[in-house]
Design a protein around this motif. Structure first.
Motif, PDB file in Angstrom:
ATOM      1  N   THR A   1       0.809  -1.210   0.000  1.00 32.76           N
ATOM      2  CA  THR A   1       0.000   0.000   0.000  1.00 32.76           C
ATOM      3  C   THR A   1       0.845   1.264   0.000  1.00 32.76           C
ATOM      4  OG1 THR A   1      -1.656  -1.203   1.289  1.00 32.76           O
ATOM      5  CG2 THR A   1      -1.903   1.173   1.160  1.00 32.76           C
ATOM      6  N   LEU A   2       1.944   1.280   0.753  1.00 30.72           N
ATOM      7  CA  LEU A   2       2.688   2.516   0.967  1.00 30.72           C
ATOM      8  C   LEU A   2       3.929   2.653   0.101  1.00 30.72           C
ATOM      9  CD1 LEU A   2       2.501   2.605   4.875  1.00 30.72           C
ATOM     10  CD2 LEU A   2       0.959   3.681   3.220  1.00 30.72           C
ATOM     11  N   SER A   3       4.428   1.567  -0.468  1.00 30.92           N
ATOM     12  CA  SER A   3       5.678   1.636  -1.220  1.00 30.92           C
ATOM     13  C   SER A   3       5.471   2.323  -2.567  1.00 30.92           C
ATOM     14  CB  SER A   3       6.243   0.228  -1.429  1.00 30.92           C
ATOM     15  OG  SER A   3       7.400   0.279  -2.241  1.00 30.92           O
ATOM     16  N   PRO A   4       6.404   3.202  -2.997  1.00 33.44           N
ATOM     17  CA  PRO A   4       6.267   3.876  -4.301  1.00 33.44           C
ATOM     18  C   PRO A   4       6.833   3.078  -5.477  1.00 33.44           C
ATOM     19  CG  PRO A   4       8.139   4.768  -3.125  1.00 33.44           C
ATOM     20  CD  PRO A   4       7.541   3.739  -2.219  1.00 33.44           C
ATOM     21  N   GLY A   5       7.315   1.863  -5.242  1.00 33.10           N
ATOM     22  CA  GLY A   5       7.950   1.084  -6.305  1.00 33.10           C
ATOM     23  C   GLY A   5       6.988   0.715  -7.423  1.00 33.10           C
ATOM     24  N   GLY A   6       7.563   0.434  -8.577  1.00 28.66           N
ATOM     25  CA  GLY A   6       6.737   0.101  -9.741  1.00 28.66           C
ATOM     26  C   GLY A   6       5.992  -1.209  -9.584  1.00 28.66           C
ATOM     27  N   PHE A   7       6.642  -2.211  -8.991  1.00 29.66           N
ATOM     28  CA  PHE A   7       5.983  -3.500  -8.791  1.00 29.66           C
ATOM     29  C   PHE A   7       4.784  -3.350  -7.864  1.00 29.66           C
ATOM     30  CE2 PHE A   7       5.635  -7.364  -6.126  1.00 29.66           C
ATOM     31  CZ  PHE A   7       5.228  -8.261  -7.105  1.00 29.66           C
TER      32      PHE A   7
ATOM     33  N   ARG B   1       3.101  -0.616  -7.307  1.00 30.43           N
ATOM     34  CA  ARG B   1       2.074   0.165  -7.990  1.00 30.43           C
ATOM     35  C   ARG B   1       1.239  -0.713  -8.926  1.00 30.43           C
ATOM     36  NH1 ARG B   1       5.207   3.397 -10.485  1.00 30.43           N
ATOM     37  NH2 ARG B   1       5.125   2.419 -12.521  1.00 30.43           N
ATOM     38  N   GLU B   2       1.900  -1.632  -9.645  1.00 28.64           N
ATOM     39  CA  GLU B   2       1.162  -2.533 -10.529  1.00 28.64           C
ATOM     40  C   GLU B   2       0.231  -3.442  -9.738  1.00 28.64           C
ATOM     41  OE1 GLU B   2       3.900  -4.615 -12.950  1.00 28.64           O
ATOM     42  OE2 GLU B   2       4.614  -2.830 -14.029  1.00 28.64           O
ATOM     43  N   LEU B   3       0.682  -3.886  -8.569  1.00 26.85           N
ATOM     44  CA  LEU B   3      -0.187  -4.708  -7.735  1.00 26.85           C
ATOM     45  C   LEU B   3      -1.419  -3.924  -7.285  1.00 26.85           C
ATOM     46  CD1 LEU B   3       2.283  -6.709  -5.446  1.00 26.85           C
ATOM     47  CD2 LEU B   3       0.878  -7.594  -7.301  1.00 26.85           C
ATOM     48  N   ARG B   4      -1.216  -2.676  -6.888  1.00 26.62           N
ATOM     49  CA  ARG B   4      -2.356  -1.847  -6.478  1.00 26.62           C
ATOM     50  C   ARG B   4      -3.331  -1.643  -7.623  1.00 26.62           C
ATOM     51  NH1 ARG B   4       1.813   1.111  -3.681  1.00 26.62           N
ATOM     52  NH2 ARG B   4       1.905   2.653  -5.360  1.00 26.62           N
ATOM     53  N   GLN B   5      -2.796  -1.484  -8.820  1.00 25.87           N
ATOM     54  CA  GLN B   5      -3.666  -1.315  -9.982  1.00 25.87           C
ATOM     55  C   GLN B   5      -4.421  -2.607 -10.294  1.00 25.87           C
ATOM     56  OE1 GLN B   5      -1.123   0.139 -13.110  1.00 25.87           O
ATOM     57  NE2 GLN B   5      -0.734   2.087 -12.089  1.00 25.87           N
ATOM     58  N   GLU B   6      -3.760  -3.763 -10.115  1.00 23.32           N
ATOM     59  CA  GLU B   6      -4.431  -5.037 -10.349  1.00 23.32           C
ATOM     60  C   GLU B   6      -5.566  -5.250  -9.364  1.00 23.32           C
ATOM     61  OE1 GLU B   6      -4.146  -7.384 -12.654  1.00 23.32           O
ATOM     62  OE2 GLU B   6      -2.703  -6.151 -13.743  1.00 23.32           O
ATOM     63  N   PHE B   7      -5.398  -4.809  -8.124  1.00 22.92           N
ATOM     64  CA  PHE B   7      -6.449  -4.940  -7.122  1.00 22.92           C
ATOM     65  C   PHE B   7      -7.519  -3.855  -7.257  1.00 22.92           C
ATOM     66  CE2 PHE B   7      -3.417  -7.646  -4.817  1.00 22.92           C
ATOM     67  CZ  PHE B   7      -4.262  -8.620  -4.331  1.00 22.92           C
TER      68      PHE B   7
ATOM     69  N   SER C   1      -4.594   3.847 -13.140  1.00 22.54           N
ATOM     70  CA  SER C   1      -3.348   3.662 -13.876  1.00 22.54           C
ATOM     71  C   SER C   1      -2.567   4.974 -13.934  1.00 22.54           C
ATOM     72  CB  SER C   1      -3.646   3.179 -15.296  1.00 22.54           C
ATOM     73  OG  SER C   1      -4.214   4.219 -16.070  1.00 22.54           O
ATOM     74  N   ARG C   2      -1.267   4.828 -13.989  1.00 25.79           N
ATOM     75  CA  ARG C   2      -0.395   6.010 -13.973  1.00 25.79           C
ATOM     76  C   ARG C   2      -0.643   6.896 -15.188  1.00 25.79           C
ATOM     77  NH1 ARG C   2       5.937   5.974 -12.280  1.00 25.79           N
ATOM     78  NH2 ARG C   2       6.572   7.971 -13.167  1.00 25.79           N
ATOM     79  N   TYR C   3      -0.888   6.281 -16.330  1.00 29.04           N
ATOM     80  CA  TYR C   3      -1.136   7.069 -17.536  1.00 29.04           C
ATOM     81  C   TYR C   3      -2.368   7.948 -17.369  1.00 29.04           C
ATOM     82  CZ  TYR C   3      -2.726   8.125 -22.262  1.00 29.04           C
ATOM     83  OH  TYR C   3      -3.189   8.775 -23.380  1.00 29.04           O
ATOM     84  N   GLU C   4      -3.458   7.382 -16.805  1.00 25.91           N
ATOM     85  CA  GLU C   4      -4.689   8.144 -16.622  1.00 25.91           C
ATOM     86  C   GLU C   4      -4.485   9.265 -15.612  1.00 25.91           C
ATOM     87  OE1 GLU C   4      -7.525   8.110 -18.165  1.00 25.91           O
ATOM     88  OE2 GLU C   4      -6.877   6.534 -19.548  1.00 25.91           O
ATOM     89  N   ARG C   5      -3.749   8.989 -14.538  1.00 22.67           N
ATOM     90  CA  ARG C   5      -3.506  10.030 -13.539  1.00 22.67           C
ATOM     91  C   ARG C   5      -2.669  11.167 -14.134  1.00 22.67           C
ATOM     92  NH1 ARG C   5      -0.990   8.490  -8.064  1.00 22.67           N
ATOM     93  NH2 ARG C   5      -1.446  10.707  -7.794  1.00 22.67           N
ATOM     94  N   GLU C   6      -1.629  10.819 -14.895  1.00 21.58           N
ATOM     95  CA  GLU C   6      -0.797  11.856 -15.490  1.00 21.58           C
ATOM     96  C   GLU C   6      -1.588  12.699 -16.481  1.00 21.58           C
ATOM     97  OE1 GLU C   6       3.793  10.251 -15.348  1.00 21.58           O
ATOM     98  OE2 GLU C   6       2.578   9.787 -17.115  1.00 21.58           O
ATOM     99  N   ARG C   7      -2.458  12.075 -17.218  1.00 22.17           N
ATOM    100  CA  ARG C   7      -3.236  12.807 -18.216  1.00 22.17           C
ATOM    101  C   ARG C   7      -4.272  13.709 -17.550  1.00 22.17           C
ATOM    102  NH1 ARG C   7      -8.015  12.547 -20.738  1.00 22.17           N
ATOM    103  NH2 ARG C   7      -8.127  13.223 -22.908  1.00 22.17           N
ATOM    104  N   GLN C   8      -5.030  13.170 -16.588  1.00 19.33           N
ATOM    105  CA  GLN C   8      -6.114  13.932 -15.993  1.00 19.33           C
ATOM    106  C   GLN C   8      -5.596  15.022 -15.048  1.00 19.33           C
ATOM    107  OE1 GLN C   8      -9.146  13.454 -17.128  1.00 19.33           O
ATOM    108  NE2 GLN C   8      -9.926  15.179 -15.907  1.00 19.33           N
ATOM    109  N   GLU C   9      -4.469  14.784 -14.384  1.00 18.01           N
ATOM    110  CA  GLU C   9      -3.915  15.774 -13.461  1.00 18.01           C
ATOM    111  C   GLU C   9      -2.901  16.687 -14.145  1.00 18.01           C
ATOM    112  OE1 GLU C   9      -2.359  13.701 -10.075  1.00 18.01           O
ATOM    113  OE2 GLU C   9      -4.128  12.426  -9.889  1.00 18.01           O
TER     114      GLU C   9
ATOM    115  N   ALA D   1       7.818  11.514 -11.509  1.00 17.76           N
ATOM    116  CA  ALA D   1       9.224  11.088 -11.573  1.00 17.76           C
ATOM    117  C   ALA D   1       9.479  10.059 -10.479  1.00 17.76           C
ATOM    118  CB  ALA D   1      10.154  12.273 -11.412  1.00 17.76           C
ATOM    119  N   ASP D   2      10.098   8.937 -10.859  1.00 16.97           N
ATOM    120  CA  ASP D   2      10.373   7.885  -9.889  1.00 16.97           C
ATOM    121  C   ASP D   2      11.655   8.139  -9.111  1.00 16.97           C
ATOM    122  OD1 ASP D   2       8.102   6.293 -10.485  1.00 16.97           O
ATOM    123  OD2 ASP D   2       9.103   5.560 -12.292  1.00 16.97           O
ATOM    124  N   GLU D   3      12.661   8.732  -9.753  1.00 19.14           N
ATOM    125  CA  GLU D   3      13.959   8.961  -9.121  1.00 19.14           C
ATOM    126  C   GLU D   3      14.192  10.453  -8.907  1.00 19.14           C
ATOM    127  OE1 GLU D   3      15.646   6.482  -8.074  1.00 19.14           O
ATOM    128  OE2 GLU D   3      14.531   4.876  -9.107  1.00 19.14           O
ATOM    129  N   GLN D   4      15.000  10.774  -7.923  1.00 22.15           N
ATOM    130  CA  GLN D   4      15.292  12.169  -7.601  1.00 22.15           C
ATOM    131  C   GLN D   4      16.006  12.861  -8.759  1.00 22.15           C
ATOM    132  OE1 GLN D   4      14.210  13.817  -5.051  1.00 22.15           O
ATOM    133  NE2 GLN D   4      15.277  15.735  -5.553  1.00 22.15           N
TER     134      GLN D   4
END
Length: 621
Positions: A48-54, A56-62, A67-75, A80-83
């Motif tokens: 739930t709390l981890s920002p990792g890609g794996f 995130r995909e699990l959260r999307q599957e549940f 999806s990240r694409y929809e959030r980026e488009r609508q917002e 950015a994943d890395e500093q």
């Protein structure tokens, strides 16, 4: 049959529970349950709390996160994943506000592409007539577009967005336009973090605990119970147990309670986590409903696996039986897991047949936001199916315990009385009819009728097995009421037909369902199925006999397909289609005709072999 008192139940289960928890096993099982609960909490918080890609995909599957694409488009945002990427995006965004900016690098190109996409949308909005209440936003959009074009009169490189279909009456389009105008056509840059907090972590931990509770009670519990019964039967230790003064009923309860006590110890913290999460982050009522559903289903599956272990344990090792049971129970659990999280209103009735799916659906209803397509009517339909399924499997579990009691008593005879078997058949019929209502498929009632009848095949034939006399008496000396058992199968199917007709409420499209050829094939199929059940249950089979039984089973399936085909298209078929293999080859057609006559005769002769002549008769001959 008198109901056992509490003291009798305690006396029956105490030796088996003590055996399961002997030594320091109670301490070990308790430690295991705590470790499993801790692992559930850790995994729930991690996903739930981890920002990792794996994660995130699990959260999307549940279905927890969009999806990240929809959030980026609508917002109108770039995550950015890395500093290092975050800082490069910020530099490119700052440079985008300077005149004549020429992007350099992958991050800058991506930001320029998002800016071009935003310009295409704003340009389309400006060219479209805005409604009166949104003309102020249109004016702001025109001003922002003019400011952007003044900074970049030649446009940004790599502009592939020539046009955009904008709708002023679409709230999502309008909200996106407002976000773009407020950002002056420069995408926001955000370092990606999980959008969830501790409350959501507790909610997801409850979901994982609900899944764990379901797996423990509906997979591992029945697996342990069935494997132990197979081991007792294989090692021939049931006979000494019957000589200890324990009744057959006590043995059934004890052999069930011993392994299930271990499962209860391990599953109790999972149930506590589920209820805790539902109390603070969801709805408590569906979470509480999970407990009776898994209890009834676990009892039924345990009785079923005990019957399997007792029947096969004398001939096969417990390991082989355990692997087979794990494959069957695990397969059902995987199907239930998928259906429970993704079931739709049109198929809510299937929850009456799959307790795994029912339990997972209740966990989802308690902790995960509801499916927006569901209405109150479909929710009531799902709840009714779950209640009916739990009640039905509970009653079937009691009947299974009754059959086990008779088999363990060692008295030759049937496992279920005629009334008990009819009740088991009626319960199965009601559950299948509720899961797949024929009335909802009025455009093809015949197909729906035979699909449901096919689903009923296994429970009805298993019920019929319980009506075949078994015991230590040699097969040739048993008196098998052959045609009485065949008639009972006909009564089950007649009850199913009556339930179907009552559910149709006067539908008149039944001509093909009662087509004479279809009814003839159906009756013939029922006779073959009943004879096969009696043959398998009452008569030992050699390797050649098992191959013959398998062939007869395939032939029975073929006749069932013929019945379904005639019921579906009988009005458009001719008499030459009665034996369909004639269309393939005359030889195959003659073979089908011959097998239609020979198969039932050979099955009857195997069940009732001709009596050998007595010695005086043989001497006279």
């Amino acid at each position: 049959m008198k109901s056992p008192s509490l003291s009798q139940l305690r006396a029956a289960v105490l030796p088996f529970v003590t055996r399961s928890l002997r030594g320091n096993r109670l301490r070990r099982y308790t430690l295991l349950s705590m470790m499993l609960a801790g692992l559930t909490v850790i995994i729930g918080a991690w996903i739930t709390l981890s920002p990792g890609g794996f994660e995130r995909e699990l959260r999307q599957e549940f279905g927890m996160e969009e999806s990240r694409y929809e959030r980026e488009r609508q917002e109108f945002t770039i995550f950015a994943d890395e500093q290092e990427d975050f800082e490069e995006y910020l530099r490119a965004r700052a440079e985008l506000a300077t005149p004549g900016w020429n992007p350099y690098g992958y991050r800058a190109d991506e930001l320029a592409n998002r800016a071009n996409e935003a310009r295409a949308l704003v340009h389309s909005a400006v060219l479209s007539p805005a409604p009166l209440e949104r003309r102020a936003l249109a004016a702001h959009a025109q001003a922002a577009l003019a400011k952007h074009d003044a900074l970049h009169p030649a446009g940004l490189p790599n502009n592939h967005w020539d046009s955009w279909s904008f709708d002023w009456y679409n709230d999502r389009d309008v909200a996106l336009l407002q976000t773009i105008v407020d950002a002056e056509l420069r995408p926001h840059v955000v370092r990606y973090e999980s959008p969830f907090g501790l409350r959501d972590a507790l909610r997801f931990t409850g979901v994982l605990a609900g899944i764990g509770l379901t797996m423990l009670t509906l997979v591992f519990g029945p697996l342990l119970v069935g494997t132990q019964m197979a081991q007792e039967a294989h090692e021939n230790t049931l006979m000494p147990l019957t000589g200890t003064g324990l009744r057959a009923r006590d043995l059934v309860l004890g052999l069930f309670a011993g392994p299930m006590t271990v499962i209860a110890i391990v599953a109790l913290p999972q149930a506590a986590l589920l209820l805790l999460a539902a109390t603070f982050t969801g709805s408590l009522t569906p979470a509480l409903a999970v407990l009776p559903v898994v209890a009834a289903a676990s009892f039924f599956l345990s009785m079923l696996t005990m019957l399997v272990g007792l029947a096969i344990g004398r001939r096969r090792t417990p390991g082989v039986i355990g692997i087979a049971l794990l494959a069957a129970l695990g397969g059902l659990a995987m199907i239930g897991l998928g259906l429970g999280f993704s079931i739709r209103g049109s198929s809510a009735g299937v929850l009456a047949l799959l307790p795994d799916a029912a339990a997972i659906h209740l966990v989802r209803a308690s902790l995960v936001p509801p499916e927006p397509l569901w209405t109150y009517a479909t929710a009531v339909k799902a709840d009714t199916a779950i209640a009916l399924g739990a009640f039905g499997v509970g009653l079937l579990g009691l009947l299974g315990a009754r059959a086990l009691e008779r088999q363990l008593s060692g008295v030759p005879g049937v496992s279920l009385s005629r009334l008990e078997a009819f009740c088991a058949a009626a319960i199965s019929i009601v559950m299948v009819s509720r899961a797949f209502p024929v009335a909802e498929r009025e455009w093809n009632i015949e197909e729906a009728f035979y699909i449901n009848l096919g689903l009923l095949t296994i429970p009805l034939l298993v019920t019929l097995m319980m009506r075949v006399p078994v015991g230590d008496i040699p097969a040739r000396m048993r008196k098998i009421p052959l045609w009485s058992i065949v008639g009972e199968l006909f009564s089950y199917v007649a009850l199913f037909g009556l339930v179907t007709l009552l559910s149709l409420r006067g539908t008149q499209h039944l001509d093909d369902l009662f087509h004479p050829i279809a009814l003839m094939y159906l009756c013939y199929t029922l006779v073959l199925a009943a004879l096969l059940v009696i043959r398998v249950t009452a008569v030992p089979a050699s390797i050649a006999g098992r191959l013959w039984i398998g062939f007869c089973g395939m032939f029975t399936c073929m006749t069932f397909v013929h019945a379904a085909e005639w019921a579906d298209r009988g009005s458009r078929m001719d008499l030459e289609d009665v034996f369909a293999l004639f269309h393939v080859s005359p030889v195959l057609g003659l073979a089908q005709l011959g097998l239609t006559v020979v198969v039932p005769i050979l099955l009857v002769r195997a069940i009732r072999p001709p009596e050998a002549p007595s010695k005086p008769e043989a001497a006279a001959a």
